[in-house]
Design an enzyme around this catalytic site. Structure first.
Site, short mmCIF file in Angstrom:
data_model
loop_
_atom_site.label_atom_id
_atom_site.label_comp_id
_atom_site.label_asym_id
_atom_site.label_seq_id
_atom_site.Cartn_x
_atom_site.Cartn_y
_atom_site.Cartn_z
N HIS A 85 0.85 -1.18 0.00
CA HIS A 85 0.00 0.00 0.00
C HIS A 85 0.89 1.23 0.00
O HIS A 85 1.73 1.39 0.89
CB HIS A 85 -0.92 0.02 1.23
CG HIS A 85 -1.99 -1.00 1.18
ND1 HIS A 85 -2.90 -1.20 2.19
CD2 HIS A 85 -2.34 -1.90 0.22
CE1 HIS A 85 -3.74 -2.16 1.86
NE2 HIS A 85 -3.41 -2.59 0.67
N LYS B 234 -0.33 -23.97 6.63
CA LYS B 234 -1.39 -23.70 7.62
C LYS B 234 -2.57 -24.65 7.41
O LYS B 234 -3.08 -25.24 8.37
CB LYS B 234 -1.85 -22.25 7.47
CG LYS B 234 -3.01 -21.84 8.37
CD LYS B 234 -3.35 -20.37 8.17
CE LYS B 234 -4.53 -19.94 9.04
NZ LYS B 234 -4.81 -18.49 8.90
#
Length: 425
Positions: A26, A126
């Site tokens: 960003h 994960k």
């Protein structure tokens, strides 16, 4: 299709990241106009009154996080005591990045176009339940065994993956140092966030990537590895759905995409190049040039439907100022003439076939045609305008036509990179 979802909820001074990792950047300009690029640290760190939270849904590369913090500190941004990292977040290791590159190399002519930051392989660890969480740094007596399982698995899968006992030992020692350094930042952020909600504080949730890159709702497999749509706010931070406030969808006045994958409204040739340069469309993380195209109303409607936006922030309207006419992609039709009533899951309908070698990408629509609506351009600089009614009539008609087509009001309009370059409608 680079739409970022920002959820305005109930928190403050708190700024939280819920999903993704250092594969998206960003770009933020502070009050003095200084440019900062954020990847793991929430961009709210520029506001001295905020507490910044890296949530459980984020995959955290500690070397990258510490480097980013050091860069902020060297530029006068104090991070001390202002960043919390969820003890439930998963650790992204250097080897995940190696695996990312090896997987991409295997695809040859069907590249996903990842940033090779290891995001997908880390989420894979994960999901198959052998990943290592931040809280595991507090139990270094078993940390080496868990890391050994991950490294052995990678070595057995990829012929070119180097792994020895010495490599493991060095990595364990390295993470012992990281654990000491990270300890003051580790917190049960689910409790922190929910305590803040009970105290009626304001929370801004910052999401990386975009709805059309959502692992479930995006243009699979050309997507990211998490859920950057609004649902990721709840699962990535532990916020109950009932506590979400207004959802503001951030959409560019045109469409962009980095990497491979379907892009029905893509502009090829000089007009695409003009849009790319005018909009400075180069990845904040990768530096790669973004593919650019006209605003895809079909995909935007789909995004609004999934997220339930109460309003939109239409950014970068000023970039379109150089075009004598502007197109809106308002619907899709198959080559047999059948109109599609929603955004399709089947990429065979959307796909733009790669017609040449990896060195020369040439995308040709193969199964889909886009119906365009053509609007007149305004051919004048609008970057200094701050009042909606002062915009050229053609610019206002463009904004209002988007509102009509998606049925969601546009409350904010971006007309430049500066912090004040916004019109409240």
């Amino acid at each position: 299709m680079d739409w970022r979802t920002v959820a305005l909820g109930l928190v403050s001074p708190a700024w939280a990241c819920s999903k993704g990792g250092a594969n998206a950047g960003h770009t933020i300009y502070n009050a003095e106009g200084k440019k900062f690029v954020f990847q793991l640290v929430p961009s709210g760190i520029l506001n001295e009154e905020t507490l910044c939270v890296i949530g459980n849904g984020v995959v955290v590369h500690l070397p990258g996080l510490f480097k980013e913090i050091e860069g902020l500190e060297s530029n006068g941004v104090s991070c001390n005591g202002r960043i919390l990292v969820s003890d439930r977040a998963h650790l992204l290791f250097d080897f995940h990045q190696v695996v990312d590159g090896l997987r991409e190399a295997e695809l040859v002519n069907s590249l996903i176009g990842t940033t090779k930051r290891g995001i997908g392989p880390c989420y894979s660890s994960k999901v198959i339940r052998n990943g290592i969480k931040v809280c595991d740094l507090r139990r270094m007596d078993t940390f080496g065994q868990k890391l050994d399982i991950l490294l052995r698995d990678a070595a057995s899968r990829f012929e070119g993956f180097e792994y020895t006992a010495d490599i493991l030992n060095k990595e364990v020692e390295r993470y012992k140092r990281f654990a000491e350094r990270l300890e003051p930042l580790i917190a049960d952020t689910v409790q922190v966030i929910n305590d803040s909600i009970l105290q009626k504080k304001k929370i801004l949730v910052e999401g990386s990537q975009a709805t059309m890159l959502d692992i479930d709702f995006g243009t699979y497999p050309f997507v990211t590895s998490s859920n950057p749509s609004a649902g990721g706010i709840c699962t990535g931070l532990g916020i109950a759905p009932k506590n979400l406030g207004d959802l503001i969808g951030v959409v560019k006045a045109y469409t962009t995409r980095i990497g491979c994958g379907p892009f029905p409204t893509e502009i090829l040739g000089k007009d695409g190049d003009l849009l790319r340069v005018a909009g400075m469309e180069f990845g904040a993380t990768s530096g790669h040039p973004r593919r650019c195209g006209w605003l895809d109303i079909v995909a935007l409607n789909y995004s609004c439907q999934i997220n339930g936006f109460s309003s939109l922030n239409l950014s970068k309207l000023d970039v379109l100022s150089e075009f004598p006419e502007i197109k809106l992609g308002i619907s899709y039709r198959q080559t047999d003439g059948k109109k599609l009533t929603s955004f399709p899951a089947d990429l065979c309908l959307l796909e733009q076939a790669q017609a040449s070698s990896l060195e020369h990408y040439s995308y040709l629509l193969s199964h889909l045609e886009v119906d365009y609506e053509v609007l007149p351009g305004w051919n004048t600089d609008i970057s200094s305008i701050r009042n909606y009614n002062d915009l050229p009539l053609a610019a206002r008609r463009y904004v209002e036509r988007i509102e009509q087509l998606v049925g969601v009001p546009i409350h904010f309009i971006g007309i430049g990179p500066g912090r004040d370059a916004i019109i409240c409608k």
